[in-house]
Write a protein that holds these residues in place. Structure first.
Motif, PDB file in Angstrom:
ATOM      1  N   GLY A  46      18.447   4.333  66.861  1.00 18.03           N
ATOM      2  CA  GLY A  46      19.333   3.734  66.099  1.00 18.03           C
ATOM      3  C   GLY A  46      19.240   3.191  64.593  1.00 18.03           C
ATOM      4  N   VAL A  47      20.111   2.554  64.067  1.00 16.08           N
ATOM      5  CA  VAL A  47      19.750   1.895  62.641  1.00 16.08           C
ATOM      6  C   VAL A  47      19.246   0.539  62.620  1.00 16.08           C
ATOM      7  CG1 VAL A  47      20.733   1.029  60.544  1.00 16.08           C
ATOM      8  CG2 VAL A  47      21.955   2.953  61.549  1.00 16.08           C
ATOM      9  N   LEU A  48      19.491  -0.180  63.572  1.00 17.07           N
ATOM     10  CA  LEU A  48      18.644  -1.667  63.632  1.00 17.07           C
ATOM     11  C   LEU A  48      17.283  -1.387  63.942  1.00 17.07           C
ATOM     12  CD1 LEU A  48      18.914  -4.595  63.638  1.00 17.07           C
ATOM     13  CD2 LEU A  48      19.195  -4.416  66.151  1.00 17.07           C
ATOM     14  N   ALA A  49      16.788  -0.457  65.031  1.00 15.21           N
ATOM     15  CA  ALA A  49      15.434  -0.149  65.206  1.00 15.21           C
ATOM     16  C   ALA A  49      14.620   0.497  63.948  1.00 15.21           C
ATOM     17  CB  ALA A  49      15.292   0.725  66.531  1.00 15.21           C
ATOM     18  N   ALA A  50      15.530   1.287  63.363  1.00 14.33           N
ATOM     19  CA  ALA A  50      14.843   2.001  62.091  1.00 14.33           C
ATOM     20  C   ALA A  50      14.394   0.747  61.070  1.00 14.33           C
ATOM     21  CB  ALA A  50      15.768   2.967  61.670  1.00 14.33           C
ATOM     22  N   VAL A  51      15.426  -0.059  60.732  1.00 13.68           N
ATOM     23  CA  VAL A  51      15.251  -1.182  59.741  1.00 13.68           C
ATOM     24  C   VAL A  51      14.073  -2.098  60.212  1.00 13.68           C
ATOM     25  CG1 VAL A  51      16.235  -3.106  58.714  1.00 13.68           C
ATOM     26  CG2 VAL A  51      17.657  -1.095  59.026  1.00 13.68           C
ATOM     27  N   LEU A  52      14.009  -2.520  61.556  1.00 10.00           N
ATOM     28  CA  LEU A  52      13.106  -3.299  61.854  1.00 10.00           C
ATOM     29  C   LEU A  52      11.620  -2.669  62.102  1.00 10.00           C
ATOM     30  CD1 LEU A  52      15.014  -5.196  64.917  1.00 10.00           C
ATOM     31  CD2 LEU A  52      14.273  -5.907  62.702  1.00 10.00           C
ATOM     32  N   GLY A  53      11.689  -1.315  62.451  1.00  6.23           N
ATOM     33  CA  GLY A  53      10.422  -0.723  62.456  1.00  6.23           C
ATOM     34  C   GLY A  53       9.900  -0.569  60.931  1.00  6.23           C
ATOM     35  N   CYS A  54      10.763  -0.302  59.871  1.00  5.56           N
ATOM     36  CA  CYS A  54      10.221  -0.212  58.615  1.00  5.56           C
ATOM     37  C   CYS A  54       9.659  -1.669  58.065  1.00  5.56           C
ATOM     38  CB  CYS A  54      11.286   0.426  57.628  1.00  5.56           C
ATOM     39  SG  CYS A  54      11.482   2.183  57.805  1.00  5.56           S
ATOM     40  N   MET A  55      10.271  -2.733  58.384  1.00  5.41           N
ATOM     41  CA  MET A  55       9.947  -3.966  58.120  1.00  5.41           C
ATOM     42  C   MET A  55       8.677  -4.151  58.730  1.00  5.41           C
ATOM     43  SD  MET A  55      13.706  -5.859  57.972  1.00  5.41           S
ATOM     44  CE  MET A  55      13.124  -7.494  58.384  1.00  5.41           C
ATOM     45  N   LEU A  56       8.462  -3.840  59.900  1.00  8.69           N
ATOM     46  CA  LEU A  56       7.057  -3.967  60.536  1.00  8.69           C
ATOM     47  C   LEU A  56       6.039  -3.339  59.804  1.00  8.69           C
ATOM     48  CD1 LEU A  56       5.517  -5.257  63.134  1.00  8.69           C
ATOM     49  CD2 LEU A  56       6.091  -3.126  63.960  1.00  8.69           C
ATOM     50  N   TRP A  57       6.148  -2.088  59.547  1.00 12.53           N
ATOM     51  CA  TRP A  57       5.138  -1.269  58.929  1.00 12.53           C
ATOM     52  C   TRP A  57       4.992  -1.853  57.435  1.00 12.53           C
ATOM     53  CZ3 TRP A  57       1.818   1.989  60.196  1.00 12.53           C
ATOM     54  CH2 TRP A  57       1.867   2.560  61.403  1.00 12.53           C
ATOM     55  N   LEU A  58       5.857  -2.624  56.856  1.00  9.85           N
ATOM     56  CA  LEU A  58       5.756  -3.019  55.586  1.00  9.85           C
ATOM     57  C   LEU A  58       5.130  -4.264  55.512  1.00  9.85           C
ATOM     58  CD1 LEU A  58       8.934  -2.338  53.498  1.00  9.85           C
ATOM     59  CD2 LEU A  58       6.636  -1.454  52.991  1.00  9.85           C
ATOM     60  N   SER A  59       5.100  -5.144  56.544  1.00 10.86           N
ATOM     61  CA  SER A  59       4.417  -6.357  56.850  1.00 10.86           C
ATOM     62  C   SER A  59       3.315  -6.610  57.482  1.00 10.86           C
ATOM     63  CB  SER A  59       5.422  -7.243  57.719  1.00 10.86           C
ATOM     64  OG  SER A  59       5.702  -6.925  58.988  1.00 10.86           O
ATOM     65  N   LEU A  60       2.733  -5.266  57.990  1.00 10.03           N
ATOM     66  CA  LEU A  60       1.291  -5.033  58.817  1.00 10.03           C
ATOM     67  C   LEU A  60       0.328  -5.507  58.047  1.00 10.03           C
ATOM     68  CD1 LEU A  60       1.687  -2.370  61.358  1.00 10.03           C
ATOM     69  CD2 LEU A  60       1.254  -4.722  61.897  1.00 10.03           C
ATOM     70  N   PRO A  61       0.083  -5.070  56.638  1.00 11.71           N
ATOM     71  CA  PRO A  61      -0.895  -5.576  55.960  1.00 11.71           C
ATOM     72  C   PRO A  61      -0.898  -7.118  55.729  1.00 11.71           C
ATOM     73  CG  PRO A  61      -0.213  -3.697  54.879  1.00 11.71           C
ATOM     74  CD  PRO A  61       0.958  -4.202  56.081  1.00 11.71           C
ATOM     75  N   LEU A  62      -0.040  -7.730  55.483  1.00 12.01           N
ATOM     76  CA  LEU A  62       0.110  -9.419  55.393  1.00 12.01           C
ATOM     77  C   LEU A  62      -0.228  -9.875  56.774  1.00 12.01           C
ATOM     78  CD1 LEU A  62       0.633 -11.760  53.563  1.00 12.01           C
ATOM     79  CD2 LEU A  62       3.099 -11.259  54.313  1.00 12.01           C
ATOM     80  N   LEU A  63       0.143  -9.406  58.006  1.00 15.51           N
ATOM     81  CA  LEU A  63       0.001  -9.860  59.053  1.00 15.51           C
ATOM     82  C   LEU A  63      -1.622  -9.882  59.341  1.00 15.51           C
ATOM     83  CD1 LEU A  63       3.027  -8.886  61.205  1.00 15.51           C
ATOM     84  CD2 LEU A  63       2.601 -11.134  60.558  1.00 15.51           C
ATOM     85  N   LEU A  64      -2.312  -8.789  59.042  1.00 17.75           N
ATOM     86  CA  LEU A  64      -3.506  -8.448  59.377  1.00 17.75           C
ATOM     87  C   LEU A  64      -4.575  -9.577  58.672  1.00 17.75           C
ATOM     88  CD1 LEU A  64      -3.662  -4.616  59.793  1.00 17.75           C
ATOM     89  CD2 LEU A  64      -3.747  -6.200  61.735  1.00 17.75           C
ATOM     90  N   HIS A  65      -3.949  -9.577  57.428  1.00 19.45           N
ATOM     91  CA  HIS A  65      -4.778 -10.427  56.265  1.00 19.45           C
ATOM     92  C   HIS A  65      -4.641 -11.858  56.780  1.00 19.45           C
ATOM     93  CE1 HIS A  65      -6.630 -11.578  52.625  1.00 19.45           C
ATOM     94  NE2 HIS A  65      -5.818 -12.506  52.212  1.00 19.45           N
ATOM     95  N   ALA A  66      -3.603 -12.330  57.219  1.00 17.71           N
ATOM     96  CA  ALA A  66      -3.400 -13.730  57.755  1.00 17.71           C
ATOM     97  C   ALA A  66      -3.928 -13.848  59.103  1.00 17.71           C
ATOM     98  CB  ALA A  66      -1.853 -14.190  57.779  1.00 17.71           C
ATOM     99  N   GLY A  67      -4.043 -12.991  59.950  1.00 17.57           N
ATOM    100  CA  GLY A  67      -4.756 -13.018  61.219  1.00 17.57           C
ATOM    101  C   GLY A  67      -6.092 -13.091  61.065  1.00 17.57           C
ATOM    102  N   SER A  68      -6.669 -12.391  60.079  1.00 13.32           N
ATOM    103  CA  SER A  68      -8.163 -12.634  60.056  1.00 13.32           C
ATOM    104  C   SER A  68      -8.667 -13.560  59.285  1.00 13.32           C
ATOM    105  CB  SER A  68      -8.679 -11.298  59.374  1.00 13.32           C
ATOM    106  OG  SER A  68      -8.167 -11.083  58.377  1.00 13.32           O
ATOM    107  N   GLY A  69      -7.764 -14.704  58.872  1.00 13.58           N
ATOM    108  CA  GLY A  69      -8.271 -15.920  58.129  1.00 13.58           C
ATOM    109  C   GLY A  69      -8.462 -15.617  56.915  1.00 13.58           C
ATOM    110  N   GLY A  70      -7.849 -14.534  56.318  1.00 15.13           N
ATOM    111  CA  GLY A  70      -7.884 -14.380  54.772  1.00 15.13           C
ATOM    112  C   GLY A  70      -6.890 -15.057  54.271  1.00 15.13           C
TER     113      GLY A  70
END
Length: 77
Positions: A46-70
């Protein structure tokens, strides 16, 4: 993958000796990946899962950077 070096070489042919030419290739490959991901997720869940999944893919580099203390040096923490 043989396609990526070819695309980078073509981008140097198009843009000349510009250092950010591979970033243009990465940007368009990201758009292609997100469009493909959105389409298949939309068809499966469905559309909601597609939008949320794309937002997750776009935010993963930022989450990894913040999670590693960067980024603490940028904020002077």
């Amino acid at each position: 993958m043989w396609l990526y070096p070819y695309l980078v070489a073509c981008s140097y042919d198009v843009f000349g000796d510009w250092a950010d030419a591979p970033m243009v290739v990465n940007f368009f490959l990201l758009l292609l990946f997100l469009a493909t991901f959105f389409y298949f997720t939309w068809r499966l869940a469905g559309v909601l899962a597609a939008v949320l999944g794309c937002m997750l893919w776009l935010s993963l580099p930022l989450l990894l950077h913040a999670g590693s203390g960067g980024g603490g040096a940028v904020l002077e923490l």
